[in-house]
Write a protein that holds these residues in place. Structure first.
Motif, PDB file in Angstrom:
ATOM      1  N   LEU A   1       0.575  -1.228   0.060  1.00  0.00           N
ATOM      2  CA  LEU A   1      -0.102   0.001   0.120  1.00  0.00           C
ATOM      3  C   LEU A   1       0.697   1.360  -0.006  1.00  0.00           C
ATOM      4  CD1 LEU A   1      -2.373  -1.200   2.810  1.00  0.00           C
ATOM      5  CD2 LEU A   1      -2.590  -1.226   0.319  1.00  0.00           C
ATOM      6  N   GLY A   2       2.061   1.102  -0.211  1.00  0.00           N
ATOM      7  CA  GLY A   2       2.842   2.395  -0.196  1.00  0.00           C
ATOM      8  C   GLY A   2       3.182   2.831   1.462  1.00  0.00           C
ATOM      9  N   THR A   3       3.417   4.182   1.337  1.00  0.00           N
ATOM     10  CA  THR A   3       3.831   4.553   2.911  1.00  0.00           C
ATOM     11  C   THR A   3       2.531   5.112   3.506  1.00  0.00           C
ATOM     12  OG1 THR A   3       6.093   5.156   2.010  1.00  0.00           O
ATOM     13  CG2 THR A   3       5.154   6.078   4.114  1.00  0.00           C
ATOM     14  N   LEU A   4       2.499   4.785   4.871  1.00  0.00           N
ATOM     15  CA  LEU A   4       1.268   4.943   5.677  1.00  0.00           C
ATOM     16  C   LEU A   4       1.588   5.902   6.742  1.00  0.00           C
ATOM     17  CD1 LEU A   4      -1.115   1.788   5.439  1.00  0.00           C
ATOM     18  CD2 LEU A   4      -1.284   3.844   3.989  1.00  0.00           C
ATOM     19  N   THR A   5       1.109   6.774   7.118  1.00  0.00           N
ATOM     20  CA  THR A   5       1.433   7.346   8.536  1.00  0.00           C
ATOM     21  C   THR A   5       0.278   6.899   9.455  1.00  0.00           C
ATOM     22  OG1 THR A   5       1.657   9.228   6.968  1.00  0.00           O
ATOM     23  CG2 THR A   5       1.746   9.616   9.271  1.00  0.00           C
ATOM     24  N   ALA A   6       0.748   6.553  10.614  1.00  0.00           N
ATOM     25  CA  ALA A   6      -0.068   6.246  11.888  1.00  0.00           C
ATOM     26  C   ALA A   6       0.584   6.816  12.976  1.00  0.00           C
ATOM     27  CB  ALA A   6       0.339   4.537  11.961  1.00  0.00           C
ATOM     28  N   ARG A   7      -0.527   7.035  13.822  1.00  0.00           N
ATOM     29  CA  ARG A   7      -0.201   7.876  15.270  1.00  0.00           C
ATOM     30  C   ARG A   7      -0.230   6.897  16.059  1.00  0.00           C
ATOM     31  NH1 ARG A   7      -4.325  11.457  18.498  1.00  0.00           N
ATOM     32  NH2 ARG A   7      -4.738   9.251  19.117  1.00  0.00           N
ATOM     33  N   ALA A   8       0.762   6.793  17.128  1.00  0.00           N
ATOM     34  CA  ALA A   8       1.063   6.146  18.283  1.00  0.00           C
ATOM     35  C   ALA A   8       1.155   6.657  19.571  1.00  0.00           C
ATOM     36  CB  ALA A   8       2.211   5.063  18.062  1.00  0.00           C
ATOM     37  N   ASP A   9       1.052   5.837  20.650  1.00  0.00           N
ATOM     38  CA  ASP A   9       1.531   6.751  21.950  1.00  0.00           C
ATOM     39  C   ASP A   9       2.769   7.373  21.767  1.00  0.00           C
ATOM     40  OD1 ASP A   9      -0.938   5.960  22.935  1.00  0.00           O
ATOM     41  OD2 ASP A   9      -0.151   4.390  23.980  1.00  0.00           O
ATOM     42  N   GLY A  10       2.996   8.164  22.808  1.00  0.00           N
ATOM     43  CA  GLY A  10       4.421   8.897  22.689  1.00  0.00           C
ATOM     44  C   GLY A  10       5.381   8.020  23.303  1.00  0.00           C
ATOM     45  N   GLU A  11       4.952   7.015  23.704  1.00  0.00           N
ATOM     46  CA  GLU A  11       6.094   6.056  24.309  1.00  0.00           C
ATOM     47  C   GLU A  11       6.305   4.629  23.500  1.00  0.00           C
ATOM     48  OE1 GLU A  11       5.569   6.889  28.539  1.00  0.00           O
ATOM     49  OE2 GLU A  11       5.603   8.535  27.186  1.00  0.00           O
ATOM     50  N   PHE A  12       5.621   4.754  22.278  1.00  0.00           N
ATOM     51  CA  PHE A  12       5.661   3.470  21.671  1.00  0.00           C
ATOM     52  C   PHE A  12       7.033   3.376  21.072  1.00  0.00           C
ATOM     53  CE2 PHE A  12       4.527   1.071  17.595  1.00  0.00           C
ATOM     54  CZ  PHE A  12       3.438   0.173  18.258  1.00  0.00           C
ATOM     55  N   PRO A  13       7.495   2.059  21.612  1.00  0.00           N
ATOM     56  CA  PRO A  13       8.976   1.829  21.237  1.00  0.00           C
ATOM     57  C   PRO A  13       9.302   1.252  20.098  1.00  0.00           C
ATOM     58  CG  PRO A  13       7.863   0.220  22.624  1.00  0.00           C
ATOM     59  CD  PRO A  13       6.889   0.927  21.993  1.00  0.00           C
ATOM     60  N   VAL A  14       9.433   1.932  19.019  1.00  0.00           N
ATOM     61  CA  VAL A  14       9.834   1.543  17.805  1.00  0.00           C
ATOM     62  C   VAL A  14      10.970   2.388  17.102  1.00  0.00           C
ATOM     63  CG1 VAL A  14       7.972   0.079  17.064  1.00  0.00           C
ATOM     64  CG2 VAL A  14       7.917   2.794  16.435  1.00  0.00           C
ATOM     65  N   ARG A  15      11.776   2.043  16.132  1.00  0.00           N
ATOM     66  CA  ARG A  15      12.456   2.754  15.434  1.00  0.00           C
ATOM     67  C   ARG A  15      12.832   2.638  13.986  1.00  0.00           C
ATOM     68  NH1 ARG A  15      18.599   1.560  18.256  1.00  0.00           N
ATOM     69  NH2 ARG A  15      18.808   2.778  16.416  1.00  0.00           N
ATOM     70  N   HIS A  16      13.643   3.252  13.332  1.00  0.00           N
ATOM     71  CA  HIS A  16      13.853   2.830  11.936  1.00  0.00           C
ATOM     72  C   HIS A  16      14.095   1.319  11.547  1.00  0.00           C
ATOM     73  CE1 HIS A  16      15.146   3.430   7.758  1.00  0.00           C
ATOM     74  NE2 HIS A  16      16.179   2.860   8.121  1.00  0.00           N
ATOM     75  N   GLY A  17      13.417   0.821  10.927  1.00  0.00           N
ATOM     76  CA  GLY A  17      13.601  -0.500  10.240  1.00  0.00           C
ATOM     77  C   GLY A  17      12.853  -1.670  11.109  1.00  0.00           C
ATOM     78  N   ASP A  18      12.228  -1.220  12.122  1.00  0.00           N
ATOM     79  CA  ASP A  18      11.449  -2.354  12.700  1.00  0.00           C
ATOM     80  C   ASP A  18      10.231  -2.629  12.003  1.00  0.00           C
ATOM     81  OD1 ASP A  18      13.126  -2.081  14.947  1.00  0.00           O
ATOM     82  OD2 ASP A  18      11.961  -1.026  16.411  1.00  0.00           O
ATOM     83  N   LYS A  19       9.754  -3.849  12.082  1.00  0.00           N
ATOM     84  CA  LYS A  19       8.568  -4.242  11.627  1.00  0.00           C
ATOM     85  C   LYS A  19       7.334  -4.025  12.607  1.00  0.00           C
ATOM     86  CE  LYS A  19       7.381  -8.421   8.663  1.00  0.00           C
ATOM     87  NZ  LYS A  19       7.592  -7.783   7.553  1.00  0.00           N
ATOM     88  N   VAL A  20       6.151  -3.545  11.812  1.00  0.00           N
ATOM     89  CA  VAL A  20       5.066  -3.468  12.666  1.00  0.00           C
ATOM     90  C   VAL A  20       3.813  -3.729  11.869  1.00  0.00           C
ATOM     91  CG1 VAL A  20       6.125  -1.185  14.043  1.00  0.00           C
ATOM     92  CG2 VAL A  20       4.998  -0.960  11.797  1.00  0.00           C
ATOM     93  N   PHE A  21       2.736  -3.770  12.398  1.00  0.00           N
ATOM     94  CA  PHE A  21       1.515  -4.288  11.777  1.00  0.00           C
ATOM     95  C   PHE A  21       0.436  -3.211  11.938  1.00  0.00           C
ATOM     96  CE2 PHE A  21       4.037  -8.024  12.625  1.00  0.00           C
ATOM     97  CZ  PHE A  21       3.711  -8.787  11.386  1.00  0.00           C
ATOM     98  N   LEU A  22      -0.241  -2.813  11.090  1.00  0.00           N
ATOM     99  CA  LEU A  22      -1.435  -1.839  11.231  1.00  0.00           C
ATOM    100  C   LEU A  22      -2.689  -2.437  10.865  1.00  0.00           C
ATOM    101  CD1 LEU A  22       0.329   1.047   8.881  1.00  0.00           C
ATOM    102  CD2 LEU A  22       0.255   0.735  11.317  1.00  0.00           C
ATOM    103  N   THR A  23      -3.813  -2.237  11.717  1.00  0.00           N
ATOM    104  CA  THR A  23      -5.113  -2.603  11.559  1.00  0.00           C
ATOM    105  C   THR A  23      -6.023  -1.354  11.494  1.00  0.00           C
ATOM    106  OG1 THR A  23      -4.446  -4.362  12.887  1.00  0.00           O
ATOM    107  CG2 THR A  23      -6.713  -4.294  12.488  1.00  0.00           C
ATOM    108  N   PRO A  24      -6.859  -1.028  10.483  1.00  0.00           N
ATOM    109  CA  PRO A  24      -7.503  -0.038  10.550  1.00  0.00           C
ATOM    110  C   PRO A  24      -8.864  -0.056  11.380  1.00  0.00           C
ATOM    111  CG  PRO A  24      -7.772  -1.029   8.371  1.00  0.00           C
ATOM    112  CD  PRO A  24      -6.772  -1.642   9.010  1.00  0.00           C
ATOM    113  N   GLN A  25      -9.302   0.801  11.864  1.00  0.00           N
ATOM    114  CA  GLN A  25     -10.481   0.851  12.735  1.00  0.00           C
ATOM    115  C   GLN A  25     -11.768   0.908  11.786  1.00  0.00           C
ATOM    116  OE1 GLN A  25     -10.489   3.953  15.468  1.00  0.00           O
ATOM    117  NE2 GLN A  25      -8.503   3.609  16.304  1.00  0.00           N
TER     118      GLN A  25
END
Lengths: 290, 276, 332
Positions: free
Chosen positions: C294-318
């Motif tokens: 889907l290309g690049t998506l922007t997502a908002r997380a909590d301030g303390e969400f512990p990820v950095r460049h290169g980490d793998k994440v999963f997105l689920t739309p409400q």
């Protein structure tokens, strides 16, 4: 910011200026044009015969015209050469760090504010006069023969006077242009190893090109019409040695009362000035972004 | 070491520039000095530079013999009169072109400029004849009108370049604040443009003061301003150097002072904004 | 009073129609914001209302009266300009008094009103200064003072905050909002900044190429954008748009999901991707996630969400927050 209201107000407010200038340009110019085709001399009232191109033929084949044309070109060319070269050098000099820059600038600019009749008379009498002039005194002081400037080299003398009056103008404009030159550019060039001469030719001169063109064009317009200096010093003489087109037309119309011939000369002068004016207007027009 | 080089260089530049500056200014200086000499000292050889008997006689005599102040006041009247008249016509015109530019504004400006390029001899005869027939020859009114007309393009152009630097939003604000056109020009535009208007005034007084084609050709005795008055010294009478110098000094002094104040504006005015 | 209605107005410059026929009702006392990208015609529209430009056709009514031909000075509107447009040669006092002087008001009444406005705007100590001696925020307040003393039918603001620095902008935003609460006068406010629009407006008018895309309250525009343009323009960071296969089951040409409506997980979810850039703002973290399809998506997380460049994440739309758009760009 334009509503129909403000646009119509603008039209009303500009119209006096437009009407006046239109009148100033069209009425006399068309009269001159009309007169130039007439046999019309103020000393012979009542004769207004159609003369066709006779006046032009007389004016353009008169040896005085060629002398005047030559003198005009030499005068304009000579003054331009002196003021441009001198102006560039002076502008660069005045742009250097020094003590009392403001005062020097005032001294250099002063001649531009001297009215032409004063300047010419001061030069003629107090400096160039072969008996009592300062140059004559200097020559005698070092044991030389005084030189009769206006007698022996009349046109060169007038060029000197006019150049003295216009050198400040060229200097001032070139200095203004020079001061707008980004000093970073010069410093960068210096870092790149450019010496003073190559900095002058590769950075300063190109930067000044535009200002020099403007100076040339504006001065040309004014120099084509040099009049007072000639009137009060040589009256166009000796012979036609210092008669330029402007003076020739003046002499023909107001001294010989030959309205027809003078008008033909006037039209010729207008055409000559227009050739220069077109270039000048192009330059200014390009700069004008509305 | 480097500091020294710069300092020496600065000293050299100062000496050179002052030398050239004094050389260029010398004719004026010499005129002023000569005006305080007696006629005998004025033509003495070798000339004395400063050590002579300073006298004011020449100034008194110039005034007594040729009524200098009448010519002076003629000059003042025509240069001030033509400039103020010109401003009154030019301010509204410049307002129009600067704030309500239309498709033809540029053409109008260039056309106005072109009238300035018209060589005066091209219209000398008709103007002379018109003036002769309407009795304007050798009158202050006639000269004022002619000088106003020849300088009008410069006045309009200078004002135009100054007005263009005033943000249009301020005039719009005035309009929103309930100002009509007249109030907008009188209360907002003119006070804001005062520096520009003053420079325009100054430069045009100088130009009118020194104008020496029309003033010489359209006057005889009555309305002759200083340009024409000084020209009368070109006759053999002019060989009275000290008096010529006194008359010249008085003719150029006021404008020299005004001119020094207007150096910067001069460039802008005379190049029609092409060099700033 | 300050009811303004625009009826089929158009504006043409030369051959270019910058405002096609446009209708708009501005209610008495409301704070309405015209927002849109630069060149969308919002400033032109404001200037048409002000009378600084003529409408090419159509009519403008102010409080029921025909105002189309009325010059700006007589429309009873006050305007605050982007450059403040203060009169540099007048003191603050004279600046504020100018419209009253033009209205021919008596000197004592002028003084009273100027003092009053100065008190409200904290300008009392500066009344005898020139605009050049004031800071940007103070100048802005003088411009507002000049507008409020007239008690106009409506205030027009043309990007009034864009010359201020960020901190000051937030302050002035509040001050203008407070002013509106106190005066309850109609305010029309033009800005390109959707944050200003969202925070200040009663109603927002979103413009594009001279056309009104949508009119509504900030929350209406946020939750029910009428089309893709409005959806993309309102909200920060911008809504993510997805087209192609992923849209499949939702019967739309394109779907949109706001960054704050994507659930994040490091272990499981609908769309997998790797974190490209993560912007930690403290309160929130914005992740720019490079997904596989889907290309690049922007997502908002909590301030303390512990990820950095290169980490793998999963997105689920409400599911209930997905916006669906048809092929014509309109919401379904």
């Amino acid at each position: 910011m334009a509503t129909a209201h403000s646009r119509s107000a603008a039209r009303i407010m500009i119209s006096p200026a437009v009407i006046l200038l239109l009148g100033w340009m069209l009425i006399p110019l068309s009269m001159t044009l009309y007169f130039s085709f007439l046999r019309y001399n103020l000393l012979m009232p009542g004769t207004h015969d159609w003369a066709g191109f006779l006046n032009y033929r007389f004016f353009l084949t008169d040896p005085a015209f060629f002398a005047a044309l030559k003198n005009t070109l030499i005068l304009v060319g000579g003054v331009l050469a002196i003021t441009i070269v001198g102006g560039v050098l002076l502008a660069i000099l005045l742009d250097q760090p020094m003590w009392g820059q403001g005062i020097v600038r005032i001294l250099v600019i002063a001649p531009f504010f001297v009215m032409p009749t004063v300047g010419a008379l001061v030069w003629k009498n107090m400096f160039m006069n072969p008996v009592n002039g300062l140059f004559a005194s200097l020559a005698k002081g070092i044991g030389m023969q005084p030189f009769d400037f206006l007698g022996e080299a009349p046109l060169a003398s007038i060029i000197l006077m006019v150049a003295w009056q216009w050198l400040p103008f060229a200097t001032l404009i070139l200095l203004t242009a020079l001061q707008s030159l980004d000093s970073d550019q010069l410093e960068a060039a210096e870092m790149d190893g450019a010496g003073p001469l190559s900095r002058f030719f590769h950075i300063m001169l190109p930067h000044l090109a535009r200002a020099i063109t403007v100076v040339v064009l504006i001065q040309t317009i004014f120099l084509l019409s040099v009049f007072a200096e000639i009137l009060v010093t040589t009256n166009g003489g000796p012979g036609y040695a210092t008669t330029n087109i402007t003076y020739l037309v003046y002499a023909q119309s107001l001294l010989q009362f030959d309205v027809g011939g003078g008008s033909a000369g006037g039209i010729v002068a207008v055409i000559l000035a227009n050739i220069v004016a077109i270039f000048l207007m192009r330059m200014i027009g390009k700069n004008l972004d509305i | 070491m480097a500091r020294n080089v710069t300092k020496n260089r600065k000293l050299a530049m100062t000496v050179l520039a002052w030398a050239i500056g004094i050389l260029i200014f010398f004719p004026i200086l010499w005129t002023i000095l000569t005006s305080f000499k007696t006629e005998a000292e004025a033509i003495a050889s070798p000339p004395s530079f400063l050590f002579f008997d300073w006298t004011l006689d020449n100034y008194r005599e110039v005034q007594e013999r040729s009524n200098y102040f009448r010519h002076f006041s003629n000059s003042v009247i025509i240069s001030l009169g033509s400039t103020i008249l010109g401003l009154a016509i030019a301010i509204p015109a410049a307002w129009s072109m600067a704030f309500v530019p239309g498709r033809r504004t540029k053409d109008v400006l260039m056309w106005m400029l072109s009238t300035k390029m018209l060589p005066p001899v091209g219209v000398l005869i008709p103007i002379y004849l018109i003036f002769r027939d309407t009795g304007l020859l050798d009158t202050l009114t006639g000269l004022t009108i002619v000088l106003m007309l020849i300088n009008l393009p410069i006045i309009i152009w200078m004002l135009f370049t100054y007005f263009r630097e005033i943000p249009g939003e301020i005039l719009e604000a005035a309009r929103m604040d309930g100002a009509g056109l007249k109030a907008e020009i009188i209360h907002v535009l003119t006070p804001m443009a005062v520096p520009g208007i003053a420079s325009t005034l100054l430069l045009n007084i100088i130009l009118a003061w020194n104008e020496a084609f029309w003033t010489l050709n359209l006057t005889a005795a009555k309305a002759a301003p200083l340009t024409a008055f000084i020209a009368s010294y070109s006759s053999p009478e002019g060989l009275f150097y000290a008096k010529l110098s006194a008359a010249s000094t008085m003719a150029i002094a006021p404008i020299l002072i005004l001119g020094w104040f207007s150096q910067k504006q001069l460039v802008r005015g005379l190049t029609f904004g092409a060099v700033k | 009073m300050g009811h303004i209605s625009l009826n089929q107005i158009t504006k043409t410059f030369g051959n270019v129609q910058v405002i096609p026929p446009l209708d708009l009702e501005i209610r008495d006392g409301e704070f309405i914001v015209f927002v849109g990208p630069s060149g969308c015609g919002k400033s032109t529209l404001l200037r048409l209302i002000a009378g600084l430009e003529d409408v090419t056709s159509g009519e403008i009514q102010i409080d029921g009266r025909q105002a189309t031909e009325v010059p700006p000075a007589k429309r009873g509107l006050a305007m605050v300009f982007q450059s403040y447009a203060l009169y540099p040669h007048m003191s603050v006092r004279k600046n504020i008094a100018f419209p009253l002087k033009m209205a021919g008001m008596e000197k004592s009444e002028i003084d009273k009103r100027v003092e009053g406005a100065a008190r409200v705007l904290n300008l009392t100590d500066y009344l005898d200064r020139r605009p050049g001696q004031l800071s940007g925020g103070q100048r802005q307040r003088v411009a507002i003072g000049r507008a409020i003393v007239r008690e106009p039918a409506a205030f027009l603001f043309d990007e009034p905050l864009s010359n201020l620095d960020a901190a000051l902008r937030v302050n002035m935003r509040l001050e203008i909002s407070e002013l509106h609460n106190n005066l309850e006068t109609t305010m029309i406010y033009v800005t390109h900044d959707q944050v200003e629009a969202m925070t200040m407006a009663d109603r927002i008018v979103v413009l594009q190429a001279g056309v009104i895309e949508q009119v509504g309250t900030p929350l209406e525009l946020y939750s029910q954008p009428r089309n893709i343009f409005v959806a993309g323009f309102i909200g920060s960071p911008k809504m993510n748009f997805i087209e192609g296969d992923a849209v499949g089951h939702s019967e739309a040409a394109k779907i949109g999901i706001r960054p704050e409506h994507l659930n994040l997980s490091t272990s499981e979810g609908e769309w997998a991707g790797t974190v490209n850039v993560s912007e930690h703002l403290g309160s929130d973290t914005f992740l720019h996630v490079q997904t596989e399809k889907l290309g690049t998506l922007t997502a908002r997380a909590d301030g303390e969400f512990p990820v950095r460049h290169g980490d793998k994440v999963f997105l689920t739309p409400q599911e209930d927050k997905i916006h669906r758009f048809g092929a014509d760009g309109l919401s379904i």
